[in-house]
Enzyme design. Sequence first.
Site, PDB file in Angstrom:
ATOM      1  N   ARG A   1       7.603 -11.309   4.750  1.00 24.34           N
ATOM      2  CA  ARG A   1       7.119 -10.943   6.316  1.00 24.34           C
ATOM      3  C   ARG A   1       7.831 -12.110   7.096  1.00 24.34           C
ATOM      4  NH1 ARG A   1       0.442 -10.304   5.624  1.00 24.34           N
ATOM      5  NH2 ARG A   1       0.628  -8.455   4.050  1.00 24.34           N
TER       6      ARG A   1
ATOM      7  N   HIS B   1      -8.511  -0.944   0.024  1.00 22.55           N
ATOM      8  CA  HIS B   1      -7.274  -2.017  -0.291  1.00 22.55           C
ATOM      9  C   HIS B   1      -8.237  -3.101  -0.626  1.00 22.55           C
ATOM     10  CE1 HIS B   1      -4.347   0.222   2.239  1.00 22.55           C
ATOM     11  NE2 HIS B   1      -5.415   0.971   2.919  1.00 22.55           N
TER      12      HIS B   1
ATOM     13  N   HIS C   1      -5.582  -0.972  -5.275  1.00 32.27           N
ATOM     14  CA  HIS C   1      -5.923   0.253  -4.298  1.00 32.27           C
ATOM     15  C   HIS C   1      -6.861   1.079  -5.212  1.00 32.27           C
ATOM     16  CE1 HIS C   1      -2.071  -1.320  -2.281  1.00 32.27           C
ATOM     17  NE2 HIS C   1      -2.890  -1.287  -1.228  1.00 32.27           N
TER      18      HIS C   1
ATOM     19  N   ASP D   1      -2.773  -7.218  -4.775  1.00 33.15           N
ATOM     20  CA  ASP D   1      -3.215  -6.082  -4.400  1.00 33.15           C
ATOM     21  C   ASP D   1      -3.971  -5.380  -5.538  1.00 33.15           C
ATOM     22  OD1 ASP D   1      -2.880  -5.693  -1.611  1.00 33.15           O
ATOM     23  OD2 ASP D   1      -0.821  -5.358  -1.703  1.00 33.15           O
TER      24      ASP D   1
ATOM     25  N   GLN E   1       1.013 -10.785  -3.674  1.00 34.92           N
ATOM     26  CA  GLN E   1      -0.227 -10.289  -3.239  1.00 34.92           C
ATOM     27  C   GLN E   1      -0.851  -9.755  -4.117  1.00 34.92           C
ATOM     28  OE1 GLN E   1      -0.325  -7.465   0.210  1.00 34.92           O
ATOM     29  NE2 GLN E   1      -1.587  -8.831   1.323  1.00 34.92           N
TER      30      GLN E   1
ATOM     31  N   LYS F   1     -12.849  -4.125   7.435  1.00 37.29           N
ATOM     32  CA  LYS F   1     -12.642  -4.875   6.347  1.00 37.29           C
ATOM     33  C   LYS F   1     -13.651  -5.871   6.128  1.00 37.29           C
ATOM     34  CE  LYS F   1      -9.410  -8.092   8.540  1.00 37.29           C
ATOM     35  NZ  LYS F   1      -8.287  -9.072   8.128  1.00 37.29           N
TER      36      LYS F   1
ATOM     37  N   CYS G   1       0.684  -1.143   0.091  1.00 38.95           N
ATOM     38  CA  CYS G   1       0.088  -0.102  -0.086  1.00 38.95           C
ATOM     39  C   CYS G   1       0.816   1.283   0.006  1.00 38.95           C
ATOM     40  CB  CYS G   1      -1.013  -0.088   0.997  1.00 38.95           C
ATOM     41  SG  CYS G   1      -0.879  -1.268   2.283  1.00 38.95           S
TER      42      CYS G   1
END
Length: 631
Positions: free
Chosen positions: A359, A507, A381, A379, A377, A461, A330
């Site tokens: 991670r 997100h 946005h 992702d 990921q 979320k 992000c």
Amino acid sequence: MLRFEGPSGKVLETEEPRTSGELITSWKLGKGVVAARVNGVLVDLSTPLTEGGTVEPVAGDCEEGLEILRHSAAHLMAQAIRRLFPEARFGIGPAVKDGFYYDVLPPRALTEEDLPVIQAEMDRIVQEDVRVERRVLPREEVIRLFRQRGEIFKLELLGEIPDEEISTYWQGDFVDLCRGPHVPSTSLLRHVKLLSLAGAYWRGNEKNVMLTRIYGTAFGDKASLEQHLKRLEEAKQRDHRKLGRELDLFSLQPEAPGFPFFHPKGMVVLGELVNFWKREHQRRGYCEIRTPLILDRALWERSGHWDHYRDNMYFTTIDERPFAIKPMNCPGGILVFKSSTRSYRDLPLRMGELGTVHRHERSGVLHGLMRVRCFTQDDAHLYCTPDQVAQEIAGVIDLMRYVYKDVFGFPYRVELSTRPENYMGSLDLWNLAEQKLQEALEATGTEFKVNPGDGAFYGPKIDFHLEDCIGRTWQCGTIQLDFQMPEKFDVAYIGPDGAEHRPVMLHRTVFGSLERFLGILIEHYAGAFPYWLAPVQAKILPVSTDLLPYAREVEGILQSWGVRTETDTREEKLGRKIRDAQLSKVPYMLVLGGREAESRTVAVRERVRGDLGSLSLEALKEMLEGEYAPA
């Protein structure tokens, strides 16, 4: 006079206090009951009721009843271990999804061979019908008790409990710290099964002593237990780590724990998933970006990840400046948005990224592709004006439905996860964000349940939980509504009034982690991928080596059609070749004998339907083109 009201209009008035168990028995509602709910609060059946109110039985086959059974089964296991190993010391023993565990420091290393011995002792305690009793004792008395027993872990836990009176549970010679409730007697724990053991650091901290964690499960009836054990056996056969080796999809190497290696066939499946993702996102108005793997530490301090997530991050230094390897995409995506002036006419702006993140997961939680230290990921946005939020969330919900239900056939359930304890930002913005998500779910007719306190630190979320073919659930997709990041990064767009305005940021992931989604698919399909995902779609099996020229010709033709094809060139009998192709879960086997070479046909075998007879190459092409693939 005390007045108690039960289900179906049952009422009892009495001068003397009664226990919840006595009331439920008098109403003839005691079968399978493990606890009670009194005025909305779960209590033991032995709890004396000194005030009137509603009393409801809690059966062992409902969600709350199962949790009580499993927590009680953890105590049962601990009592058995104490009998067998009096020098053992106990950590914690909670109920968890589908079962329970207890962390134990035994006097010697325990192995799988010890589980039947512990199980047998548990069965004896069940037959003894040992009473389970709750006692609330003065704090100092409890400290003396556990000090006498040498329970170092319980004493540590006691140090974090401020109460002057402590709830304990007594079960024969076993005593535990616990709020309860529990079953009244061990005789109600007849359907318990120990499953496995593993190592676990005390309090999950690698600096602490390693304990033995013993897992088990419990149910209210024999049939449910047997069904669960059967499902576990099925899951073992579908284990993606086992199938990943057998199908040559990926490997896990000791030189890189938590960092999977993908082999050519695994890359084919990942490539097809990525191609589908790109096509579908382009169709829905997304643009694609890519952001760096390493970013200045100051960016993560600004985003809030430094305060809330740094223990899970990796760091490095470049030119004497501190940097961090990104755990999330992000902040980098926000920098792309801020790289130029944005107008309200540019919104909504949907930026997708297949971003690799790292991670720092503890070694004890790593699990194949399901829990790794490096993953991709999917992702996105979305930046929008406040009045566009509802339509953008609705668009993402529609995307989730299409991918999960229409393409992969997964049933799924939806949860709204709300503000956690370590939330960032103002309470008013959080309440507004939660309201917006709930309104979007209701407007799209999406059934959901609230999952309190499980939101991300920067926003609430919507989570999507897929159900695979053997009933397990996997949390994959998520939609997070974020008012915090735009504020922290001073993100703005120029409105129709010529002034700067703050966009709302969404997100969103669909697969979640590409690696984890692949693991889920391997287990869901038991390695037998649908035709469009299969690493090898057709395997050519010549009966003898003199038919290799025709086999190579057929292979070239199929490859020109875009069919992923292999030829088995080994000098093996046809039966062996067919069996090996079946084991590799290839959708189609094309057998070539002398007759097929003369007539320029192929004998087709499908992995489920078996022999489909001989087909011309034109007919084969038509059949393969009819195989499903997402548009």
